[in-house]
Design an enzyme around this catalytic site. Structure first.
Site, mmCIF file in Angstrom:
data_model
loop_
_atom_site.group_PDB
_atom_site.id
_atom_site.type_symbol
_atom_site.label_atom_id
_atom_site.label_comp_id
_atom_site.label_asym_id
_atom_site.label_seq_id
_atom_site.Cartn_x
_atom_site.Cartn_y
_atom_site.Cartn_z
ATOM 1 N N SER A 143 0.972 -1.264 -0.049
ATOM 2 C CA SER A 143 0.151 0.041 -0.128
ATOM 3 C C SER A 143 0.961 1.336 -0.083
ATOM 4 C CB SER A 143 -0.806 -0.086 1.365
ATOM 5 O OG SER A 143 -1.419 1.351 1.395
ATOM 6 N N TYR A 156 -1.826 0.263 10.861
ATOM 7 C CA TYR A 156 -2.023 -0.094 9.375
ATOM 8 C C TYR A 156 -0.688 0.269 8.710
ATOM 9 C CZ TYR A 156 -3.587 -0.956 4.554
ATOM 10 O OH TYR A 156 -3.806 -1.213 3.239
#
Length: 258
Positions: A143, A156
């Site tokens: 990501s 995250y």
């Protein structure tokens, strides 16, 4: 653009987290490109339905229920193969958006277990099979969170930084072997489940993530990119590919038409 057909020795592609979103879209794309896809996820009904869809379309797919955080189950899964050509480590996800001061350690632990340890499990278990193909590819779907921080995202972000470092280090360690290591780092992708899962099913919070963004990326946009990278000639390694919607300049800079 034309893509190279996979060789017989490398035609099997394992996709984790294939029950929805980017994983499901990637499975469809790879199947259409000539791979026999092996769909893994915890939700057996979802991957079985997807395998049926892909097979009815004239391609090849098999479903295998698997929790990537369960090493015993992963090792058992790996025994089914003598060789595979592609491993797409897509299983992951985000939980919560609390600041460091109040973040839930259980959420952090689960994100790390899925995004990093799950990727480690599958990669370790299947790397000998990828080697045996003579032309293997490991894909880590990370990501943009793995390349830049933002407030409320530390858990995250930490997990995706871990996934990024895993891919980068593996590439250094296996250079000279017939296996490529590709990292695909998407930015804002609107799928049916990502934000909903992150906010424990809170639809209002989930919708705010994409509010005013004319065209966030779709799961198929990312799947198209993953498939393109995999189907480059064997000597071409797409080390790292970051993709974002045009409206997103960074993790914290997004154009919204409100």
């Amino acid at each position: 653009m034309a893509t190279a057909a996979p060789s017989a020795a490398s035609r099997i592609a394992v996709v984790t987290g294939a029950s929805s979103g980017i994983g499901a879209a990637t499975a469809r794309r790879l199947a259409a490109a000539g791979y026999r896809v092996v769909l893994t996820a915890r939700r057996k009904d979802r991957i079985e339905a997807l395998a049926e869809e892909i097979n009815k379309a004239g391609h090849q797919a098999t479903a295998y229920a698997l929790d990537v955080t369960d090493r015993t189950a992963v090792d058992e899964f790996a025994t089914a193969f003598k060789t595979i050509g592609v491993l797409v480590n897509n299983a992951g996800g985000a939980l919560g958006a609390d600041p460091v001061a109040t973040g839930d350690p259980a959420d952090w632990r689960q994100m790390y277990e899925t995004n990093v340890i799950g990727t480690l499990h599958l990669t370790q278990a299947l790397l000998p099979k990828l080697d045996a193909s003579g032309d293997g590819t490991v894909v880590v779907v990370s990501s943009t969170a793995g390349h830049g921080t933002y407030e409320g995202g530390a858990g995250y972000v930490a997990a995706k930084h871990g996934a990024h470092v895993l891919a980068e280090t593996l590439r250094l360690e296996i250079v000279g072997r017939p296996v490529r290591v590709i990292e695909i780092a998407p930015g804002m992708v609107k799928t049916d489940e990502f934000a909903l899962t992150r906010f424990s099913g809170d639809t209002e919070k989930a919708e705010k993530v994409y509010a005013g963004v004319a065209e966030p990326l779709t799961a198929d946009d990312v799947a198209d990119t993953i498939t393109w990278a995999i189907t480059r000639p064997s000597h071409v390694n797409v080390d790292l590919l970051v993709l974002r919607p045009r409206a997103q300049a960074s993790n914290t800079k997004v154009h919204r038409e409100l």
